[in-house]
Motif scaffolding. Structure first.
Motif, PDB file in Angstrom:
ATOM      1  N   GLU A   1      18.095  68.750 -27.744  1.00 35.03           N
ATOM      2  CA  GLU A   1      16.659  68.724 -28.052  1.00 35.03           C
ATOM      3  C   GLU A   1      16.125  67.314 -27.820  1.00 35.03           C
ATOM      4  O   GLU A   1      14.948  67.131 -27.546  1.00 35.03           O
ATOM      5  CB  GLU A   1      16.419  69.141 -29.503  1.00 35.03           C
TER       6      GLU A   1
ATOM      7  N   PHE B   1      21.025  69.670 -20.046  1.00 37.55           N
ATOM      8  CA  PHE B   1      19.653  70.137 -20.272  1.00 37.55           C
ATOM      9  C   PHE B   1      19.084  69.370 -21.450  1.00 37.55           C
ATOM     10  O   PHE B   1      19.628  69.417 -22.553  1.00 37.55           O
ATOM     11  CB  PHE B   1      19.675  71.636 -20.578  1.00 37.55           C
ATOM     12  N   SER B   2      17.990  68.663 -21.207  1.00 36.80           N
ATOM     13  CA  SER B   2      17.392  67.877 -22.287  1.00 36.80           C
ATOM     14  C   SER B   2      15.898  68.143 -22.382  1.00 36.80           C
ATOM     15  O   SER B   2      15.207  68.213 -21.364  1.00 36.80           O
ATOM     16  CB  SER B   2      17.602  66.391 -22.022  1.00 36.80           C
ATOM     17  N   ARG B   3      15.411  68.273 -23.608  1.00 36.23           N
ATOM     18  CA  ARG B   3      13.963  68.430 -23.789  1.00 36.23           C
ATOM     19  C   ARG B   3      13.289  67.066 -23.866  1.00 36.23           C
ATOM     20  O   ARG B   3      12.097  66.957 -24.066  1.00 36.23           O
ATOM     21  CB  ARG B   3      13.674  69.273 -25.028  1.00 36.23           C
TER      22      ARG B   3
ATOM     23  N   ASP C   1      26.282  72.186 -17.254  1.00 36.52           N
ATOM     24  CA  ASP C   1      24.893  71.779 -17.070  1.00 36.52           C
ATOM     25  C   ASP C   1      24.496  70.722 -18.097  1.00 36.52           C
ATOM     26  O   ASP C   1      25.021  70.696 -19.215  1.00 36.52           O
ATOM     27  CB  ASP C   1      23.970  72.991 -17.257  1.00 36.52           C
TER      28      ASP C   1
ATOM     29  N   SER D   1      23.352  72.198 -13.068  1.00 41.87           N
ATOM     30  CA  SER D   1      22.025  71.593 -13.061  1.00 41.87           C
ATOM     31  C   SER D   1      21.910  70.434 -14.026  1.00 41.87           C
ATOM     32  O   SER D   1      22.584  70.399 -15.053  1.00 41.87           O
ATOM     33  CB  SER D   1      20.984  72.641 -13.476  1.00 41.87           C
TER      34      SER D   1
ATOM     35  N   ASN E   1      28.616  72.940 -21.148  1.00 31.06           N
ATOM     36  CA  ASN E   1      27.241  72.457 -20.995  1.00 31.06           C
ATOM     37  C   ASN E   1      26.868  71.532 -22.149  1.00 31.06           C
ATOM     38  O   ASN E   1      27.379  71.689 -23.254  1.00 31.06           O
ATOM     39  CB  ASN E   1      26.271  73.639 -20.988  1.00 31.06           C
TER      40      ASN E   1
ATOM     41  N   ILE F   1      23.461  70.741 -24.114  1.00 29.62           N
ATOM     42  CA  ILE F   1      22.047  71.100 -24.308  1.00 29.62           C
ATOM     43  C   ILE F   1      21.539  70.240 -25.461  1.00 29.62           C
ATOM     44  O   ILE F   1      22.121  70.285 -26.551  1.00 29.62           O
ATOM     45  CB  ILE F   1      21.900  72.587 -24.712  1.00 29.62           C
TER      46      ILE F   1
ATOM     47  N   VAL G   1      18.660  69.108 -15.950  1.00 29.32           N
ATOM     48  CA  VAL G   1      17.243  69.436 -16.171  1.00 29.32           C
ATOM     49  C   VAL G   1      16.732  68.652 -17.372  1.00 29.32           C
ATOM     50  O   VAL G   1      17.327  68.699 -18.447  1.00 29.32           O
ATOM     51  CB  VAL G   1      17.064  70.949 -16.424  1.00 29.32           C
ATOM     52  N   ALA G   2      15.625  67.937 -17.166  1.00 26.64           N
ATOM     53  CA  ALA G   2      15.023  67.187 -18.277  1.00 26.64           C
ATOM     54  C   ALA G   2      13.519  67.376 -18.262  1.00 26.64           C
ATOM     55  O   ALA G   2      12.909  67.457 -17.191  1.00 26.64           O
ATOM     56  CB  ALA G   2      15.346  65.711 -18.166  1.00 26.64           C
TER      57      ALA G   2
END
Lengths: 344, 424
Positions: free
Chosen positions: A279, A295-297, A293, A316, A275, A277, A318-319
């Motif tokens: 920030e 995933f980004s903030r 996956d 997934s 994954n 991930i 996801v942002a």
């Protein structure tokens, strides 16, 4: 009375009033116990990307007896209002009631449905159509510049034409998105941008080629540099955490998970067996393969010929902010942004 | 005498400065929760490659609630082949063992662990340590026996470990029996302040969200490497939080992973509970204050937040001495500066410590939760605060005594009422 005694009396009375006044609502609350109920928690809740469509299905079948619906019929329901059953010919430009299509249908261009469209069979929408919701039992094809305000769901494949807006879309089959399509949440098996794309990258092949269990370091690699670069064609066999940005140069491979407390940028032909991930934002270059996956903030951008996830496992993207997908990419199987996603 | 007066005044001024710092901290939290950017937890990730999870439920004489939590857990949507449930029967003398065995017979993934030998020391820390030795899961999820985990909560907690930097995840606790009486409702209001605002804001601001010991999960390997749980420490949850951060791990807060719990329904039970928490928390403070300040993994704002968090159960004791100092100064007539400060200290302290969640924080949290009618009880926190000051101070002295005591501390379990049957 002495002035000091007066002062004491005034203070005493003032104190009593200040204590009693706030207690009035307290006494009322203890007496009526209003608002005491526990906050509701749905103990049966389980995550399902097609939950809205399934819920709607239950409401719909409860409200109307669809087995007896024939073209021309109008049925009333206390729950869902009037349902208009249409045949193969669409006589109006604007439909204000909920619509049911029992047979395969072709919706003419510039038709507007102010409420839900429910179809038992395949439906093809022309260009510039508008609907609140579309739910079909088979394939769904949307022409160019369609606008779906809430959601679409189909049991078969979904094709979305150029510059359409679909908000939420789900299908257990494939979803093809043309250039300019905007969305909020997608679920399909897989999501493809531009239907000319037809390949699957083989995770097992790459693993067989590179991966030896003994080579994997189970300890996390901590990197405190402001910017860290994985050089061209380098291979890392462990999970990593960076305190700053991460750059992967062309052909770099990571067998492990990546956590970046900044932005992450992958050049072309990179591979991650895990994954990512971040920030900050995530930028995936051309022809990359991420087996986990994303995933980004912040935001996510994926370039052409890249693949996220594999056909074996749901993954997934996801942002919190924007998602921008180039043409010719594949995502297995879920994509979500709090703001807006766009193809092109 | 002049020196004593000077020291008393200096103490008061320093104390007021500390309390004001706390109030600013909570104001920042509240403002962040209401108007700031909210940090996304990982619950939106859909991924069917999930870690093997072991759920551990420490149980000692839990016949009233054992069936209820096991029933909830066996209906979980987490893949059965990736899940094991270990109810730990810790020297129960009631029907807990029979209830556990009944579920073990019906479900293969329920694997009871009975700690009945006299050599097995009782207590949650021992139970968790022993259960971890037999656990197959890489992730350990912990629930107390009186909790009611929803079907999807194990997935919501476990998904947080997709982030390799996350060592522990904490869910949100809701008071299930809040409608019972005024006390339970007040506890729910303050819990809401603690989770909906405090925990979420600390997560948003990348500070130190706290692992709470239940409705939480952690990486087994990480905890084993850190030596497991210390039975000498009553607040094993707070200790784990600090251990995690001191070893480079982070704690993630999952605000939507909600779970019901039972809270004490009378003031005596609550007094025992808060005294135990204060004791455990202060034990952690004595042990981790210096490592916290010297950690290479934490930045300045995390150290400051960690310091304020670790120090919080000492504040009521300091406030008690503050009031005492004010009274002495008042009685000896040296009140030129202090008379005004005495009033200020009370206002500021009450504002900041209506049980560690200031009134505005409780208000904001319940506003977000959509529960505004019950906020009429807020003035009662002024009295609640005096109650806490007494029992938290007693807990502080217990912790001081523990420093010199070698025996493991004994604590009395909170009484159960099985209100959860209403929901089941």
């Amino acid at each position: 009375m002495h002035s000091v005694d007066m002062l004491i009396w005034q203070y005493a009375i003032g104190t009593i009033v200040l204590i009693i006044l706030p207690m009035i609502p307290v006494i009322q609350a203890v007496w009526d116990k209003e608002g005491y109920a526990p906050l509701p928690v749905n103990l049966k809740y389980t995550k399902d990307p097609r939950a809205i469509a399934k819920q709607f299905d239950r409401y719909f079948t409860d409200a109307y007896d669809i087995d007896v619906l024939e073209p021309g019929a109008r049925i009333e329901s206390d729950k869902l209002g009037t349902l208009e059953v249409l045949g193969p010919v669409f006589e109006k430009n604007v439909y204000r009631e909920m619509v049911y299509l029992p047979h395969k249908s072709v919706v003419p261009p510039e038709t507007k449905f102010e409420r839900e469209v429910v179809a038992r069979d395949e439906v093809v929408f022309g260009d510039h159509c508008y609907a609140r919701v579309i739910k079909t039992g088979k394939k769904l094809i949307l022409g160019e510049e369609n606008c779906i305000i809430r959601w679409i769901d189909a049991e078969g494949a979904i094709y979305v034409g150029k510059n359409s807006h679909i908000n939420i879309a789900s299908t257990p089959s494939t979803m093809h998105l043309e250039r300019g399509v905007t969305f909020h949440r997608l679920y399909a098996y897989p999501i493809l941008t531009s239907h000319t794309f037809a390949f699957k990258k083989s995770l097992q092949h790459i693993r067989d080629e590179h991966l030896d269990e003994a080579m994997i370091d189970k300890n996390l690699l901590y990197i405190s540099e402001r910017t860290h670069t994985l050089s061209q064609n380098s291979i890392l066999f462990r999970s990593m955490v960076t305190q700053g940005d991460l750059k992967m140069e062309r052909g770099a491979k990571v067998f492990g998970n990546i956590k970046v407390n900044g932005d992450v940028t992958l050049a072309e032909d990179c591979f991650v067996d895990g994954n990512i991930i971040a920030e900050g934002s995530i930028t995936i270059g051309e022809n990359c393969f991420i087996a986990g996956d994303l995933f980004s903030r912040e935001s996510i951008e994926i370039a052409s010929y890249s693949q996220i996830g594999t056909s074996e496992h749901t993954k997934s993207v996801v942002a919190k902010k924007r998602i921008r997908l180039a043409e010719h990419i594949a995502i297995f199987n879920y994509l979500l942004t709090d703001e807006v996603g766009e193809v092109g | 005498m002049e020196v004593v007066m000077f020291l008393l005044k200096a103490y008061l001024l320093v104390f007021i400065a500390i309390v004001t710092l706390y109030m600013i901290r909570h104001f920042v939290f509240t403002f962040n929760r209401l108007f700031g950017e909210q940090k996304l937890y990982y619950q939106d990730i859909m991924d069917n490659e999930v870690p093997f999870v072991t759920v551990i439920i420490p149980m000692k004489n839990e016949e009233l609630v054992a069936g209820q939590i096991l029933e909830r857990l066996v209906s979980s949507d987490y893949p059965v082949e990736r899940l094991e449930i270990i109810p730990v029967n810790d020297h129960s003398e009631d029907a807990t063992q029979e209830i556990i065995e009944k579920y073990a017979a019906a479900y293969r993934h329920v694997k009871p662990f009975h700690r009945l030998d006299k050599e097995d020391k009782p207590g949650k820390a021992h139970s968790l340590n022993d259960a971890m030795e037999i656990a197959e899961g890489e992730i350990i999820v912990v629930f107390d026996a009186d909790y009611q985990p929803p079907d999807g909560i194990i997935r919501e907690l476990a998904i947080g470990f997709k982030d390799p930097e996350v060592g522990a995840v904490m869910g949100r606790v809701l008071v299930e029996n809040c409608a019972t009486n005024m006390l339970t409702m007040m506890l729910e209001l303050e819990r809401s302040g603690g989770y909906q605002v405090d925990q979420q804001a600390r997560y948003n601001l990348d500070l130190i969200p706290q692992y709470g010991g239940t409705v939480g999960a952690y990486r087994k390997e990480a905890v084993l490497k850190m030596g497991g749980f210390d039975p000498q420490v009553l607040a094993e949850d707070t200790e784990l939080t600090y251990k995690m951060y001191l070893n480079g791990w982070h704690v993630a807060y999952a605000n939507r992973a909600e779970c019901y719990e039972e809270m004490p329904e009378n003031w005596l039970d609550r007094a025992k509970q808060i005294r135990r928490w204060a004791r455990g928390h202060n034990q952690v403070m004595f042990r981790y204050l210096v490592p916290l300040l010297t950690s290479r993994y934490l930045n300045f704002k995390q150290k400051l937040d960690g310091l304020l968090l670790i120090f919080i159960y000492m504040m009521p004791t300091l406030l008690f001495f503050g009031i005492l100092s004010s009274l002495i100064l008042f009685l000896v007539g040296d009140v030129e500066i202090v008379a005004g400060l005495f009033f200020l200290i009370f206002v500021v302290s009450l504002g900041a410590f209506g049980n560690f969640a200031p009134f505005f924080q409780i208000g904001a949290a319940n506003f977000i939760d959509g529960r505004t009618r019950a906020l009429r009880l807020i003035p009662l926190f002024a009295f609640n605060f005096v109650f806490y000051m007494l029992y938290v101070s007693l807990g502080f002295w217990d912790a001081v005594k523990d420093v010199f005591r070698k025996a493991e501390p004994y604590w009395e379990k909170t009484k159960r009422h099985q209100r959860g049957a209403n929901h089941a």
